[in-house]
Design a protein around this motif. Sequence first.
Motif, PDB file in Angstrom:
ATOM      1  N   VAL A 138      44.645  43.077  38.657  1.00 19.62           N
ATOM      2  CA  VAL A 138      43.717  43.954  37.956  1.00 19.62           C
ATOM      3  C   VAL A 138      44.017  45.397  38.368  1.00 19.62           C
ATOM      4  CG1 VAL A 138      41.308  44.512  37.488  1.00 19.62           C
ATOM      5  CG2 VAL A 138      41.965  42.141  37.944  1.00 19.62           C
ATOM      6  N   VAL A 139      44.543  46.172  37.444  1.00 19.41           N
ATOM      7  CA  VAL A 139      44.863  47.581  37.708  1.00 19.41           C
ATOM      8  C   VAL A 139      43.585  48.412  37.613  1.00 19.41           C
ATOM      9  CG1 VAL A 139      46.263  49.554  36.992  1.00 19.41           C
ATOM     10  CG2 VAL A 139      47.163  47.222  36.759  1.00 19.41           C
ATOM     11  N   GLY A 140      43.388  49.271  38.578  1.00 18.03           N
ATOM     12  CA  GLY A 140      42.188  50.107  38.598  1.00 18.03           C
ATOM     13  C   GLY A 140      41.074  49.536  39.438  1.00 18.03           C
ATOM     14  N   PHE A 141      41.284  48.361  40.014  1.00 14.02           N
ATOM     15  CA  PHE A 141      40.219  47.729  40.787  1.00 14.02           C
ATOM     16  C   PHE A 141      39.980  48.470  42.104  1.00 14.02           C
ATOM     17  CE2 PHE A 141      38.301  44.505  43.513  1.00 14.02           C
ATOM     18  CZ  PHE A 141      37.306  44.034  42.679  1.00 14.02           C
ATOM     19  N   THR A 142      41.050  48.999  42.707  1.00 14.99           N
ATOM     20  CA  THR A 142      40.886  49.710  43.983  1.00 14.99           C
ATOM     21  C   THR A 142      40.020  50.946  43.801  1.00 14.99           C
ATOM     22  OG1 THR A 142      43.064  48.928  44.693  1.00 14.99           O
ATOM     23  CG2 THR A 142      42.116  50.795  45.882  1.00 14.99           C
ATOM     24  N   GLN A 143      40.273  51.688  42.725  1.00 11.64           N
ATOM     25  CA  GLN A 143      39.453  52.873  42.460  1.00 11.64           C
ATOM     26  C   GLN A 143      38.014  52.475  42.149  1.00 11.64           C
ATOM     27  OE1 GLN A 143      42.331  52.180  41.140  1.00 11.64           O
ATOM     28  NE2 GLN A 143      43.739  53.856  41.709  1.00 11.64           N
ATOM     29  N   LEU A 144      37.867  51.349  41.450  1.00 17.82           N
ATOM     30  CA  LEU A 144      36.522  50.884  41.106  1.00 17.82           C
ATOM     31  C   LEU A 144      35.750  50.490  42.364  1.00 17.82           C
ATOM     32  CD1 LEU A 144      34.743  50.235  38.601  1.00 17.82           C
ATOM     33  CD2 LEU A 144      35.585  47.887  38.762  1.00 17.82           C
ATOM     34  N   ALA A 145      36.462  49.960  43.352  1.00 19.22           N
ATOM     35  CA  ALA A 145      35.812  49.510  44.583  1.00 19.22           C
ATOM     36  C   ALA A 145      35.161  50.657  45.336  1.00 19.22           C
ATOM     37  CB  ALA A 145      36.830  48.805  45.483  1.00 19.22           C
ATOM     38  N   SER A 146      35.666  51.867  45.151  1.00 15.67           N
ATOM     39  CA  SER A 146      35.079  53.013  45.846  1.00 15.67           C
ATOM     40  C   SER A 146      33.799  53.493  45.186  1.00 15.67           C
ATOM     41  CB  SER A 146      36.099  54.160  45.900  1.00 15.67           C
ATOM     42  OG  SER A 146      36.411  54.606  44.581  1.00 15.67           O
ATOM     43  N   GLU A 166      30.640  40.540  41.063  1.00 14.93           N
ATOM     44  CA  GLU A 166      30.170  40.163  39.726  1.00 14.93           C
ATOM     45  C   GLU A 166      31.231  40.462  38.667  1.00 14.93           C
ATOM     46  OE1 GLU A 166      26.413  41.087  36.699  1.00 14.93           O
ATOM     47  OE2 GLU A 166      26.457  41.919  38.733  1.00 14.93           O
ATOM     48  N   VAL A 167      31.939  41.596  38.825  1.00 14.77           N
ATOM     49  CA  VAL A 167      33.010  41.937  37.882  1.00 14.77           C
ATOM     50  C   VAL A 167      34.130  40.898  37.944  1.00 14.77           C
ATOM     51  CG1 VAL A 167      34.837  43.612  37.391  1.00 14.77           C
ATOM     52  CG2 VAL A 167      32.517  44.401  37.864  1.00 14.77           C
ATOM     53  N   LEU A 168      34.579  40.593  39.155  1.00 13.66           N
ATOM     54  CA  LEU A 168      35.655  39.606  39.302  1.00 13.66           C
ATOM     55  C   LEU A 168      35.211  38.224  38.837  1.00 13.66           C
ATOM     56  CD1 LEU A 168      37.397  40.434  42.711  1.00 13.66           C
ATOM     57  CD2 LEU A 168      38.247  40.809  40.396  1.00 13.66           C
ATOM     58  N   GLU A 169      33.969  37.858  39.135  1.00 15.35           N
ATOM     59  CA  GLU A 169      33.458  36.547  38.721  1.00 15.35           C
ATOM     60  C   GLU A 169      33.467  36.410  37.204  1.00 15.35           C
ATOM     61  OE1 GLU A 169      31.827  32.767  38.911  1.00 15.35           O
ATOM     62  OE2 GLU A 169      32.547  33.999  40.581  1.00 15.35           O
ATOM     63  N   THR A 170      33.048  37.451  36.518  1.00 18.45           N
ATOM     64  CA  THR A 170      33.028  37.417  35.052  1.00 18.45           C
ATOM     65  C   THR A 170      34.434  37.364  34.481  1.00 18.45           C
ATOM     66  OG1 THR A 170      30.972  38.698  35.047  1.00 18.45           O
ATOM     67  CG2 THR A 170      32.209  38.606  32.984  1.00 18.45           C
ATOM     68  N   LEU A 171      35.296  38.235  34.989  1.00 18.03           N
ATOM     69  CA  LEU A 171      36.652  38.334  34.455  1.00 18.03           C
ATOM     70  C   LEU A 171      37.469  37.087  34.769  1.00 18.03           C
ATOM     71  CD1 LEU A 171      38.459  40.302  32.905  1.00 18.03           C
ATOM     72  CD2 LEU A 171      39.225  41.234  35.098  1.00 18.03           C
ATOM     73  N   PHE A 172      37.479  36.672  36.023  1.00 13.93           N
ATOM     74  CA  PHE A 172      38.273  35.496  36.411  1.00 13.93           C
ATOM     75  C   PHE A 172      37.668  34.202  35.875  1.00 13.93           C
ATOM     76  CE2 PHE A 172      40.430  37.548  40.362  1.00 13.93           C
ATOM     77  CZ  PHE A 172      41.180  38.336  39.501  1.00 13.93           C
ATOM     78  N   GLY A 173      36.344  34.193  35.688  1.00 12.04           N
ATOM     79  CA  GLY A 173      35.738  33.016  35.060  1.00 12.04           C
ATOM     80  C   GLY A 173      36.249  32.829  33.640  1.00 12.04           C
ATOM     81  N   HIS A 174      36.423  33.948  32.912  1.00 10.91           N
ATOM     82  CA  HIS A 174      36.995  33.889  31.571  1.00 10.91           C
ATOM     83  C   HIS A 174      38.447  33.432  31.631  1.00 10.91           C
ATOM     84  CE1 HIS A 174      37.291  35.975  27.361  1.00 10.91           C
ATOM     85  NE2 HIS A 174      37.513  34.683  27.326  1.00 10.91           N
ATOM     86  N   LYS A 177      45.248  30.066  42.641  1.00  2.97           N
ATOM     87  CA  LYS A 177      44.327  30.753  43.542  1.00  2.97           C
ATOM     88  C   LYS A 177      44.120  32.182  43.066  1.00  2.97           C
ATOM     89  CE  LYS A 177      48.213  31.813  46.617  1.00  2.97           C
ATOM     90  NZ  LYS A 177      48.772  31.660  47.974  1.00  2.97           N
ATOM     91  N   THR A 178      43.137  32.820  43.671  1.00  2.00           N
ATOM     92  CA  THR A 178      42.947  34.268  43.517  1.00  2.00           C
ATOM     93  C   THR A 178      43.091  34.888  44.896  1.00  2.00           C
ATOM     94  OG1 THR A 178      40.557  34.060  43.785  1.00  2.00           O
ATOM     95  CG2 THR A 178      41.414  34.002  41.538  1.00  2.00           C
ATOM     96  N   ILE A 179      43.751  36.025  44.950  1.00  4.87           N
ATOM     97  CA  ILE A 179      43.924  36.755  46.203  1.00  4.87           C
ATOM     98  C   ILE A 179      43.394  38.160  45.968  1.00  4.87           C
ATOM     99  CG2 ILE A 179      45.534  37.425  48.019  1.00  4.87           C
ATOM    100  CD1 ILE A 179      47.512  35.400  46.764  1.00  4.87           C
ATOM    101  N   GLY A 180      42.158  38.401  46.367  1.00 10.23           N
ATOM    102  CA  GLY A 180      41.546  39.681  46.066  1.00 10.23           C
ATOM    103  C   GLY A 180      41.375  39.816  44.567  1.00 10.23           C
ATOM    104  N   ASP A 181      42.039  40.828  43.985  1.00  6.72           N
ATOM    105  CA  ASP A 181      41.957  41.032  42.541  1.00  6.72           C
ATOM    106  C   ASP A 181      43.201  40.502  41.829  1.00  6.72           C
ATOM    107  OD1 ASP A 181      43.647  42.879  43.634  1.00  6.72           O
ATOM    108  OD2 ASP A 181      43.045  44.519  42.323  1.00  6.72           O
TER     109      ASP A 181
END
Length: 434
Positions: free
Chosen positions: A243-251, A260-268, A282-286
Amino acid sequence: MKIALGNHFPLASAEFPASWTEELRKELTHGALQRVETVVSILLAIEGILLIFDFYRTSWLTTGVDAVFIWRVAFLAFLLAYRFFIDRHYQTEIRLRAFLLFGILFVSWASLVMAEVSGDMSTYTIGVLAVAAVCPLPGRFNAQLFIGSGIALASGLFLLFPTKGAFWLINIVATCVIGIAIERLAFRTAVREYSQRKGIERQRERVDELLYNVFPESIAASLKEGRRSIALHGEVTILFADVVGFTQLASRLLPSQLIEVLETLFGHFDQLAARHGVEKIKTIGDAYMAISGAPVPVDRQVERMADFAIDIVNACKEFSAESGLDLAMRVGIHTGPVVAGVIGSSRLCYDLWGDSVNIAQRIESNGESNTISVSEPVYFKLRKEFELEDRGVVDMKGKGPTKTYVLRGRLGDNPRIAYDGLGVGIGVPQENRA
C-alpha cells in the motif's frame, strides 16, 4: 425427599441451543429402542427355553397348566408380536412406549403370580429399576407408568391377599419412588453428557475453522493428522502488493484508525482472492502476499493471479476515492519454483522459500504506484491474453539487471474468465489452458 414428576430439557440458551433439544430427544429414544431390541432377543431365547421346561414341569396334558405357564405363554406371545408386528409397522417412539407399557404390565402380572407362589416381589422391582436406568425419557411417561403399574399391582394384591396387602404396599411405593429418582438422575446425566459432548464438538469446530482460516485447506488437513510436510513446487505464481502512501497516512491517523483501514482494504482483497482461487499467504504490515499453484496445483495459475492483481489495484482506487485517503497499490508478480510448507513447533504458519519469492518481492519494490510489474516468465504466459508494456531492464538489489513488464489489463478480445470453487476455469478452451 421431594421427587418432581417428569424430566425436562434445559431452557434454550447459548450453552444449550433450542436445536439440541429435539436432537437429544431423538438420541434418547433411539438409544433406548436399541437396548429394547437387544432385550427382546434375549428374552425370546430365555422364555422359549423355559416354556419347554414348563411342558415337562406341569404335565399340562393330564393335570393342566398353572399361572406361571399361562404368564409365560402370554409373555412370549407379546414378544413375538412386538418383534414381527409392532417393530415393523410403527414409528420409533410408539414402538418404545408400547414395549415399556406392556413390559411393565407383564412384570406386574409376574409379581402377582410370584406373590402367590413364593411371596417374592423382586420381579416388579427389577423391572421398574431397569426401565428407569436404561430408558430415561423426557416428559412424564415413565413416572406415570411406574405410578400406574404400582397402583394396579397394589390393588391386585389387596384383592388376592387382603391380610398381606399392606406389607407389599411398602415395597411397591419404595420401588416407584426409587425408580422415579433413578430415571431423573439418569436423564440429567444424559443431558449433561450430551451438553459436554456438543460443547467439545463446538470447540473442535472453532479450532478447525481457525485452522482452515490460517492455513490452506490441504495444509490444515495435514496438520490435523499430525503431518507437516515440506514440498518443492516446480512452478508457483507469487504476488507481493504494498500500500503506497500508508507510511504518510500513519503519521496522521490514530493506530485504531490505521487498523480499520487495513482491515477494510485487506478484507476486500481476501474476498477477491477466494473468488479467483488465489491463496493468501500473509500480510506483513501494509504488504499483502498471495500465491497461485500451491499447495494444490490449479489450472491457469498465472492468468488468475493477473486478474486478481488487476482487481486489487482497482479496489484500492475505489477505496481511496470513497474514503478520501491518498492510497495506491504497488504490485509485483513472478512465477517459478519454490519450497513451501510449515516448519517449527510454535506459532506455525505456511510460508514459501526460494529465489522466486525474492524476485517477486524485488519486482514489487521497484514498481510504481497503481502499477502491476511482472517478470519475464510471467510476460510470456500472459502476452496472448493481456496488455503488457515493456519497462526495460531494472537494476534490482541482489539480482542485478532484470527485465520487467507492466501489466495494463486484458486485451479487448479476451474476456475475463470466471472460476469455480475448485479453482477451475469455467468455459476455458482446453488449448488455451496453461
